[in-house]
Design an enzyme around this catalytic site. Structure first.
Site, PDB file in Angstrom:
ATOM      1  N   GLY A   1       0.846  -1.192   0.000  1.00 40.37           N
ATOM      2  CA  GLY A   1       0.000   0.000   0.000  1.00 40.37           C
ATOM      3  C   GLY A   1       0.879   1.238   0.000  1.00 40.37           C
ATOM      4  O   GLY A   1       2.016   1.190   0.507  1.00 40.37           O
TER       5      GLY A   1
ATOM      6  N   CYS B   1       5.556   0.166   7.662  1.00 38.83           N
ATOM      7  CA  CYS B   1       5.229   1.292   6.791  1.00 38.83           C
ATOM      8  C   CYS B   1       6.474   1.659   5.984  1.00 38.83           C
ATOM      9  O   CYS B   1       7.573   1.725   6.558  1.00 38.83           O
ATOM     10  CB  CYS B   1       4.786   2.480   7.644  1.00 38.83           C
TER      11      CYS B   1
ATOM     12  N   HIS C   1      -4.873   1.526   7.038  1.00 42.70           N
ATOM     13  CA  HIS C   1      -3.531   2.101   7.246  1.00 42.70           C
ATOM     14  C   HIS C   1      -3.294   3.247   6.254  1.00 42.70           C
ATOM     15  O   HIS C   1      -2.835   4.332   6.643  1.00 42.70           O
ATOM     16  CB  HIS C   1      -2.486   0.986   7.076  1.00 42.70           C
TER      17      HIS C   1
END
Ligand code: ZN
Length: 189
Positions: free
Chosen positions: A44, A102, A144
């Site tokens: 993502g 992340c 997220h």
């Protein structure tokens, strides 16, 4: 075109993204976002992570589908798509604790509790509105990335103790001492 990814400590990651109105311009940006995400081996990526304060994120959980095997977290419907001007309408399902990372916070992973399902409204690359429900890992990635558009990061959910445990790693990123294998924008530039 692969764009550099902004690292933790850069102020853009704390700002709210603005709505998209130029969908033609958006298409090139989305192509770049997929390329940038895949190059960094992510699942993502949100536009603020490439220093663009627009309400766009991309998700690719299709790449995980083959041989996916995780008892703790089902994959959900795998998707490869862009979400433009998204609005989360509703969360549901029992909250699940699961490890996240992340691309803007390299080498930091931590458990985060999030709801299992999400109902989201968004525009596609043509500007068409959709309303869809997702669950499992796909829903988690959506939540997220959606947070990134609000200036929120997964580490914001951690307990003070856990954050303390990660503080030296976070400081190293903030000081520009962490260099991942993909191109980045250092926080202090
Ligand atoms: Zn992220």
């Amino acid at each position: 075109m692969i764009r550099p990814i902004v690292l933790y400590g850069h102020p853009v990651l704390r700002k709210k993204a603005q709505p998209v109105d130029d969908f033609e311009e958006g298409k090139q940006l989305i192509a770049d976002m997929f390329e940038t995400m895949h190059n960094a081996r992510g699942i993502g990526l949100a536009a603020p992570q490439i220093n663009i304060l627009k309400q766009i994120f991309v998700v690719d959980t299709v790449q995980l589908a083959e041989g996916y095997d995780d008892d703790e977290m089902p994959l959900g419907t795998p998707i490869k798509k862009a979400f433009i001007n998204p609005q989360i309408i509703e969360h549901s399902g029992n909250p699940i604790v699961y490890e996240e990372g992340c691309l803007s916070i390299p080498d930091v992973r931590a458990n985060v509790e999030r709801p299992f399902k999400v109902l989201i409204k968004y525009q596609d690359e043509e500007g068409q509105w959709h309303e869809e429900e997702y669950d499992g890992l796909t829903a988690r990635v959506i939540m997220h990335e959606y947070d990134h558009l609000q200036g929120k990061l997964f580490i914001d959910y951690l307990s003070p103790l856990k954050k303390q445990m990660l503080s030296s790693k976070l400081k190293n990123i903030q000081r520009g001492k962490v260099k991942p294998f993909y191109p980045v924008i250092l926080p202090n530039r």
